[in-house]
Scaffold this motif. Structure first.
Motif, PDB file in Angstrom:
ATOM      1  N   ASP A 175       1.256  -7.263  -6.047  1.00  0.00           N
ATOM      2  CA  ASP A 175       0.064  -6.417  -6.023  1.00  0.00           C
ATOM      3  C   ASP A 175       0.316  -5.160  -5.196  1.00  0.00           C
ATOM      4  O   ASP A 175       1.017  -5.205  -4.172  1.00  0.00           O
ATOM      5  CB  ASP A 175      -1.124  -7.171  -5.417  1.00  0.00           C
ATOM      6  N   TYR A 176      -0.296  -4.046  -5.620  1.00  0.00           N
ATOM      7  CA  TYR A 176      -0.184  -2.815  -4.835  1.00  0.00           C
ATOM      8  C   TYR A 176      -1.427  -1.955  -5.045  1.00  0.00           C
ATOM      9  O   TYR A 176      -2.139  -2.084  -6.040  1.00  0.00           O
ATOM     10  CB  TYR A 176       1.079  -2.026  -5.198  1.00  0.00           C
ATOM     11  N   GLU A 177      -1.679  -1.097  -4.068  1.00  0.00           N
ATOM     12  CA  GLU A 177      -2.761  -0.129  -4.147  1.00  0.00           C
ATOM     13  C   GLU A 177      -2.235   1.214  -3.672  1.00  0.00           C
ATOM     14  O   GLU A 177      -1.191   1.285  -3.003  1.00  0.00           O
ATOM     15  CB  GLU A 177      -3.953  -0.572  -3.286  1.00  0.00           C
ATOM     16  N   VAL A 178      -2.959   2.275  -3.997  1.00  0.00           N
ATOM     17  CA  VAL A 178      -2.527   3.623  -3.656  1.00  0.00           C
ATOM     18  C   VAL A 178      -3.602   4.324  -2.830  1.00  0.00           C
ATOM     19  O   VAL A 178      -4.777   4.334  -3.201  1.00  0.00           O
ATOM     20  CB  VAL A 178      -2.229   4.454  -4.914  1.00  0.00           C
ATOM     21  N   ASP A 190      -5.634   3.556   9.150  1.00  0.00           N
ATOM     22  CA  ASP A 190      -6.096   2.190   9.420  1.00  0.00           C
ATOM     23  C   ASP A 190      -5.198   1.144   8.765  1.00  0.00           C
ATOM     24  O   ASP A 190      -4.989   0.056   9.309  1.00  0.00           O
ATOM     25  CB  ASP A 190      -7.539   2.027   8.940  1.00  0.00           C
ATOM     26  N   LEU A 191      -4.658   1.460   7.599  1.00  0.00           N
ATOM     27  CA  LEU A 191      -3.726   0.541   6.954  1.00  0.00           C
ATOM     28  C   LEU A 191      -2.437   0.417   7.761  1.00  0.00           C
ATOM     29  O   LEU A 191      -1.888  -0.678   7.914  1.00  0.00           O
ATOM     30  CB  LEU A 191      -3.416   1.006   5.526  1.00  0.00           C
ATOM     31  N   LEU A 192      -1.954   1.533   8.279  1.00  0.00           N
ATOM     32  CA  LEU A 192      -0.757   1.481   9.127  1.00  0.00           C
ATOM     33  C   LEU A 192      -1.000   0.589  10.345  1.00  0.00           C
ATOM     34  O   LEU A 192      -0.105  -0.152  10.772  1.00  0.00           O
ATOM     35  CB  LEU A 192      -0.368   2.890   9.592  1.00  0.00           C
ATOM     36  N   HIS A 198       0.846  -1.192   0.000  1.00  0.00           N
ATOM     37  CA  HIS A 198       0.000   0.000   0.000  1.00  0.00           C
ATOM     38  C   HIS A 198       0.881   1.241   0.000  1.00  0.00           C
ATOM     39  O   HIS A 198       1.571   1.518   0.983  1.00  0.00           O
ATOM     40  CB  HIS A 198      -0.924   0.007   1.220  1.00  0.00           C
ATOM     41  N   PHE A 199       0.858   1.971  -1.113  1.00  0.00           N
ATOM     42  CA  PHE A 199       1.509   3.275  -1.159  1.00  0.00           C
ATOM     43  C   PHE A 199       0.555   4.261  -0.495  1.00  0.00           C
ATOM     44  O   PHE A 199      -0.565   4.474  -0.969  1.00  0.00           O
ATOM     45  CB  PHE A 199       1.793   3.690  -2.600  1.00  0.00           C
TER      46      PHE A 199
END
Length: 255
Positions: free
Chosen positions: A105-108, A22-24, A4-5
């Motif tokens: 895989d990645y998301e921003v 929340d991702l952190l 996750h960027f």
């Protein structure tokens, strides 16, 4: 596992988005730019998370951390913090390109860009009716990657639009020299350094005196230079958005 960027915002820890926070809180690994990330922001990471400062790492070393974490696949979230917003001057494009090649895989997740935080500090809208409806976000070039052909300050200045100039504070005299023929010496200028942070500094002036102010203040990095008439606009008409003459039955986006 997904990388996750995450846009970390301009500096203040509470300007990260709820999604980013929340991702952190779920990550097993967090890569962050040490010189730009407040420690309060890292406090959102779990105690057992591994924190990696990327300030002294090369691109290959950063990507290796991400690919290795993907291969281990012990946790669904790997956080890659980016200062400001990932869409502008974040150097994520080359990281994404390498992750694509590696099948990772990645998301921003967007963040608050420095220019937006600086405009908030100035208490100014950068698009004012009949005064300025466009904003050019650009930078200057010294030792960094060369600017593409045609993307010069003078070329943008020829349009008369509002400019938000990054990475130019160390060359403020040259910036002024390029802009003066197009905007004139009386054009309003504002400089915001370390927007949203404890060391925040604000300078207001014109193209005629801003360089002297910058040198007197000792500013040399982490500043945004704004140039344009919107900075002191007062006699402008109200926006059509809330006017009595607008048909409020019209479909959204039909203005």
């Amino acid at each position: 596992m997904t990388v996750h960027f995450i846009g970390a915002g301009p500096g203040a820890a509470d300007l990260i988005t709820v999604r980013g926070r929340d991702l952190l809180a779920r990550c097993a690994l967090c890569l962050y730019p040490g010189s730009l990330t407040p420690t309060d922001l890292l406090a959102h990471c779990p105690e057992q998370a591994r924190l990696v400062d990327t300030a002294e790492l090369t691109l290959d070393e950063i990507v290796d951390e991400l690919v290795t974490a993907h291969a281990a696949d012990h946790n669904p979230v790997v956080a890659r913090l980016c200062s400001g917003d990932p869409s502008v001057y974040s150097a994520v494009a080359e990281q994404m390109r390498r992750l694509d090649a590696a099948g990772v895989d990645y998301e921003v997740t967007p963040g608050v860009p420095a220019f937006a935080a600086a405009a908030a500090t100035l208490k100014r809208e950068l698009t004012v009716p009949t005064v300025g409806q466009s904003l050019v976000i650009t930078r200057t070039q010294a030792r960094s990657t060369p600017m593409p052909e045609g993307e010069s300050l003078s070329a943008f200045a020829a349009t008369g639009t509002t400019l938000a100039v990054h990475l130019g504070i160390g060359r403020i005299e040259q910036v002024v020299e390029e802009l003066l023929p197009h905007y004139g010496p009386d054009c309003p200028v504002a400089v915001v350094a370390h927007a949203s942070q404890p060391a925040e500094t604000v300078l207001r002036g014109t193209l005629a005196d801003i360089a002297e102010q910058v040198r007197a203040a000792g500013l040399s990095r982490a500043a945004t230079i704004f140039v344009g008439r919107v900075l002191d606009a007062e006699a402008f008409p109200d926006s059509f958005l809330y006017s009595k003459g607008r048909d409020r039955r019209a479909q959204p986006g039909s203005l």
